[in-house]
Design a protein around this motif. Structure first.
Motif, PDB file in Angstrom:
ATOM      1  N   THR A  55       0.816  -1.221   0.000  1.00 53.02           N
ATOM      2  CA  THR A  55       0.000   0.000   0.000  1.00 53.02           C
ATOM      3  C   THR A  55       0.844   1.264   0.000  1.00 53.02           C
ATOM      4  O   THR A  55       0.293   2.363  -0.037  1.00 53.02           O
ATOM      5  CB  THR A  55      -0.941   0.037   1.220  1.00 53.02           C
ATOM      6  OG1 THR A  55      -0.177   0.235   2.419  1.00 53.02           O
ATOM      7  CG2 THR A  55      -1.747  -1.240   1.341  1.00 53.02           C
ATOM      8  N   PHE A  98     -14.307   0.173   1.721  1.00 55.99           N
ATOM      9  CA  PHE A  98     -13.965  -0.214   0.353  1.00 55.99           C
ATOM     10  C   PHE A  98     -12.553   0.241   0.002  1.00 55.99           C
ATOM     11  O   PHE A  98     -11.761  -0.526  -0.562  1.00 55.99           O
ATOM     12  CB  PHE A  98     -14.951   0.405  -0.646  1.00 55.99           C
ATOM     13  CG  PHE A  98     -16.149  -0.442  -0.946  1.00 55.99           C
ATOM     14  CD1 PHE A  98     -16.098  -1.424  -1.916  1.00 55.99           C
ATOM     15  CD2 PHE A  98     -17.336  -0.255  -0.255  1.00 55.99           C
ATOM     16  CE1 PHE A  98     -17.210  -2.204  -2.210  1.00 55.99           C
ATOM     17  CE2 PHE A  98     -18.448  -1.026  -0.532  1.00 55.99           C
ATOM     18  CZ  PHE A  98     -18.397  -2.008  -1.514  1.00 55.99           C
ATOM     19  N   ARG A  99     -12.247   1.471   0.347  1.00 58.46           N
ATOM     20  CA  ARG A  99     -10.941   2.042  -0.014  1.00 58.46           C
ATOM     21  C   ARG A  99      -9.806   1.247   0.618  1.00 58.46           C
ATOM     22  O   ARG A  99      -8.776   0.986  -0.023  1.00 58.46           O
ATOM     23  CB  ARG A  99     -10.882   3.508   0.412  1.00 58.46           C
ATOM     24  CG  ARG A  99      -9.574   4.200   0.021  1.00 58.46           C
ATOM     25  CD  ARG A  99      -9.604   5.679   0.360  1.00 58.46           C
ATOM     26  NE  ARG A  99     -10.481   6.404  -0.550  1.00 58.46           N
ATOM     27  CZ  ARG A  99     -11.575   7.077  -0.183  1.00 58.46           C
ATOM     28  NH1 ARG A  99     -11.934   7.101   1.086  1.00 58.46           N
ATOM     29  NH2 ARG A  99     -12.294   7.715  -1.074  1.00 58.46           N
ATOM     30  N   TYR A 102      -9.449  -2.084  -1.309  1.00 51.65           N
ATOM     31  CA  TYR A 102      -8.951  -1.870  -2.665  1.00 51.65           C
ATOM     32  C   TYR A 102      -7.494  -1.423  -2.665  1.00 51.65           C
ATOM     33  O   TYR A 102      -6.742  -1.753  -3.580  1.00 51.65           O
ATOM     34  CB  TYR A 102      -9.825  -0.843  -3.388  1.00 51.65           C
ATOM     35  CG  TYR A 102     -11.012  -1.458  -4.088  1.00 51.65           C
ATOM     36  CD1 TYR A 102     -11.981  -2.167  -3.372  1.00 51.65           C
ATOM     37  CD2 TYR A 102     -11.183  -1.343  -5.457  1.00 51.65           C
ATOM     38  CE1 TYR A 102     -13.067  -2.728  -4.011  1.00 51.65           C
ATOM     39  CE2 TYR A 102     -12.266  -1.906  -6.111  1.00 51.65           C
ATOM     40  CZ  TYR A 102     -13.197  -2.602  -5.378  1.00 51.65           C
ATOM     41  OH  TYR A 102     -14.269  -3.164  -6.021  1.00 51.65           O
ATOM     42  N   GLU A 103      -7.087  -0.664  -1.653  1.00 54.46           N
ATOM     43  CA  GLU A 103      -5.710  -0.179  -1.596  1.00 54.46           C
ATOM     44  C   GLU A 103      -4.724  -1.346  -1.564  1.00 54.46           C
ATOM     45  O   GLU A 103      -3.676  -1.308  -2.223  1.00 54.46           O
ATOM     46  CB  GLU A 103      -5.514   0.701  -0.361  1.00 54.46           C
ATOM     47  CG  GLU A 103      -4.182   1.432  -0.325  1.00 54.46           C
ATOM     48  CD  GLU A 103      -4.036   2.456  -1.436  1.00 54.46           C
ATOM     49  OE1 GLU A 103      -3.018   2.399  -2.152  1.00 54.46           O
ATOM     50  OE2 GLU A 103      -4.938   3.297  -1.603  1.00 54.46           O
ATOM     51  N   ASN A 105      -5.686  -4.909  -2.124  1.00 54.91           N
ATOM     52  CA  ASN A 105      -5.988  -6.005  -3.047  1.00 54.91           C
ATOM     53  C   ASN A 105      -5.883  -5.634  -4.518  1.00 54.91           C
ATOM     54  O   ASN A 105      -5.543  -6.485  -5.346  1.00 54.91           O
ATOM     55  CB  ASN A 105      -7.396  -6.536  -2.777  1.00 54.91           C
ATOM     56  CG  ASN A 105      -7.530  -7.181  -1.412  1.00 54.91           C
ATOM     57  OD1 ASN A 105      -6.586  -7.196  -0.619  1.00 54.91           O
ATOM     58  ND2 ASN A 105      -8.704  -7.712  -1.119  1.00 54.91           N
ATOM     59  N   VAL A 106      -6.192  -4.383  -4.851  1.00 58.50           N
ATOM     60  CA  VAL A 106      -6.190  -3.967  -6.259  1.00 58.50           C
ATOM     61  C   VAL A 106      -5.006  -3.045  -6.559  1.00 58.50           C
ATOM     62  O   VAL A 106      -4.155  -3.358  -7.393  1.00 58.50           O
ATOM     63  CB  VAL A 106      -7.510  -3.270  -6.639  1.00 58.50           C
ATOM     64  CG1 VAL A 106      -7.505  -2.902  -8.121  1.00 58.50           C
ATOM     65  CG2 VAL A 106      -8.703  -4.162  -6.312  1.00 58.50           C
ATOM     66  N   ALA A 155     -16.816  -5.525  -0.531  1.00 56.09           N
ATOM     67  CA  ALA A 155     -15.509  -4.921  -0.813  1.00 56.09           C
ATOM     68  C   ALA A 155     -14.518  -5.974  -1.282  1.00 56.09           C
ATOM     69  O   ALA A 155     -13.856  -5.815  -2.321  1.00 56.09           O
ATOM     70  CB  ALA A 155     -14.987  -4.191   0.419  1.00 56.09           C
ATOM     71  N   TYR A 156     -14.401  -7.054  -0.535  1.00 54.25           N
ATOM     72  CA  TYR A 156     -13.433  -8.093  -0.891  1.00 54.25           C
ATOM     73  C   TYR A 156     -13.773  -8.728  -2.238  1.00 54.25           C
ATOM     74  O   TYR A 156     -12.907  -8.860  -3.112  1.00 54.25           O
ATOM     75  CB  TYR A 156     -13.393  -9.163   0.195  1.00 54.25           C
ATOM     76  CG  TYR A 156     -12.445 -10.292  -0.126  1.00 54.25           C
ATOM     77  CD1 TYR A 156     -11.073 -10.140   0.068  1.00 54.25           C
ATOM     78  CD2 TYR A 156     -12.910 -11.500  -0.643  1.00 54.25           C
ATOM     79  CE1 TYR A 156     -10.191 -11.162  -0.252  1.00 54.25           C
ATOM     80  CE2 TYR A 156     -12.044 -12.527  -0.956  1.00 54.25           C
ATOM     81  CZ  TYR A 156     -10.677 -12.357  -0.763  1.00 54.25           C
ATOM     82  OH  TYR A 156      -9.805 -13.364  -1.083  1.00 54.25           O
ATOM     83  N   SER A 158     -15.632  -7.713  -4.791  1.00 52.87           N
ATOM     84  CA  SER A 158     -15.474  -6.835  -5.952  1.00 52.87           C
ATOM     85  C   SER A 158     -14.008  -6.510  -6.208  1.00 52.87           C
ATOM     86  O   SER A 158     -13.599  -6.323  -7.360  1.00 52.87           O
ATOM     87  CB  SER A 158     -16.296  -5.558  -5.785  1.00 52.87           C
ATOM     88  OG  SER A 158     -15.893  -4.821  -4.642  1.00 52.87           O
ATOM     89  N   SER A 159     -13.199  -6.487  -5.149  1.00 52.17           N
ATOM     90  CA  SER A 159     -11.765  -6.251  -5.360  1.00 52.17           C
ATOM     91  C   SER A 159     -11.141  -7.403  -6.137  1.00 52.17           C
ATOM     92  O   SER A 159     -10.252  -7.199  -6.974  1.00 52.17           O
ATOM     93  CB  SER A 159     -11.040  -6.059  -4.018  1.00 52.17           C
ATOM     94  OG  SER A 159     -10.832  -7.282  -3.335  1.00 52.17           O
ATOM     95  N   ALA A 162     -11.943  -7.186  -9.731  1.00 51.32           N
ATOM     96  CA  ALA A 162     -11.027  -6.225 -10.343  1.00 51.32           C
ATOM     97  C   ALA A 162      -9.657  -6.838 -10.590  1.00 51.32           C
ATOM     98  O   ALA A 162      -9.029  -6.591 -11.634  1.00 51.32           O
ATOM     99  CB  ALA A 162     -10.900  -4.992  -9.455  1.00 51.32           C
TER     100      ALA A 162
END
Length: 230
Positions: A55, A98-99, A102-103, A105-106, A155-156, A158-159, A162
Motif C-alpha cells: 500500500t 472499500f478504499r 482496494y488499496e 488487493n487492487v 468490498a473483498y 469486488s476487489s 477487479a
C-alpha cells in the motif's frame, strides 16, 4: 536459477507457496510489511526477505531497488498479499472500508507489478501470478451449491473481480510477460478462520503456474481443478 518474489509471504498461502517453490528449486524472496515476521518466516524457510508494504509507494520502490541490487532478473512475481476487510453487509460497507480493501488487493497489485516490470523483463520467460478469488466470480456467487454464494463481502469480492480483470488486461497488452490469476479456494488459514481445504491444496494452482516456465500460458483464471468459471 529461478528467482521468485511472493508478496505477503510470511504466513498462510504465501508462506506455503514459498515453501513449495523452494522445494522445487526456486530462489524465493518473501515480501512482508512486518519486518520481524517477514525475517522469521524467511529464516524458517531458507528464503530471503525484503520489507514490502504493497500500500506504500516508497516501500514498494525501495523493495524493487533492493532486489535489483541483488538480482539480475526476476522470473516469477506472485501478487499474494491481500486483506478480507470488515465482516459487514454490503449496505453497511462504507467508502472508507472499500478504499482500505482496494488499496491492498487492487492498487497493491498495480503498484508492485509496475515497480518490478524491469526486473521481470530481464528474465527469459517471466511470469506474474495474481491471487484472485471465486468470491469475485459472477458465476460462482450465484451457485447455491458453492461456498462462494454464502459470503456477501462486497468490498473483498469486488476487489477480486477487479484483480481478475487487471490480470486479463495485463495479459492482453504485455505479451512478453505471462499474466495469470489463480483462486486458492476456501483454504484453512487465519483468513478463513481455518475453514476449508489444506493450504497445500490452496496453493496448487499458483505452484503449478510458477513451475511451468516457458510452457506457462497467459490470460488464464484457474483453481486447483482447472479453469475457473467467471
Amino acid at each position: 536459477m529461478t528467482n521468485t518474489l511472493i508478496t505477503g509471504g510470511n504466513k498462510g498461502l504465501g508462506y506455503e507457496t514459498a515453501r513449495r517453490l523452494i522445494d522445487a528449486g526456486h530462489t524465493v524472496w518473501i515480501g512482508a510489511r512486518d519486518a520481524e515476521r517477514g525475517r522469521a518466516a524467511a529464516a524458517a524457510l531458507g528464503a530471503s526477505f525484503v520489507q514490502l508494504d504493497v500500500t506504500d509507494d516508497t516501500s514498494v520502490a525501495t523493495a524493487a531497488k533492493t532486489l535489483h541490487a541483488e538480482l539480475d532478473h526476476l522470473d516469477v512475481l506472485v501478487n499474494n498479499a491481500g486483506i478480507r476487510g470488515d465482516l459487514v453487509s454490503p449496505e453497511d460497507t462504507s467508502v472508507e472500508q472499500f478504499r482500505t480493501v482496494y488499496e491492498t488487493n487492487v492498487l497493491g497489485v498495480v503498484r508492485v507489478t509496475r515497480a518490478f516490470l524491469p526486473l521481470l523483463r530481464a528474465a527469459a520467460t517471466p511470469s506474474v501470478i495474481n491471487v484472485t478469488s471465486g468470491l469475485g466470480s459472477f458465476t460462482l456467487i450465484h451457485d447455491p451449491d458453492r461456498v462462494e454464494s454464502k459470503y456477501p463481502l462486497a468490498a473483498y469480492s469486488s476487489s477480486k473481480t477487479a484483480v481478475t480483470m487487471l490480470t486479463m488486461q495485463y495479459a492482453r497488452t504485455i505479451p512478453d510477460i505471462r499474466f495469470n490469476a489463480v483462486d486458492p479456494g476456501q483454504s484453512a488459514t487465519d483468513f478463513t478462520g481455518h475453514l476449508g481445504h489444506t493450504v497445500e491444496e490452496g496453493t496448487d494452482a499458483a505452484v503449478r503456474l510458477a513451475t511451468l516456465g516457458p510452457d506457462a500460458p497467459t490470460g488464464t483464471v484457474t483453481d486447483r481443478d482447472g479453469v475457473l468459471p467467471w
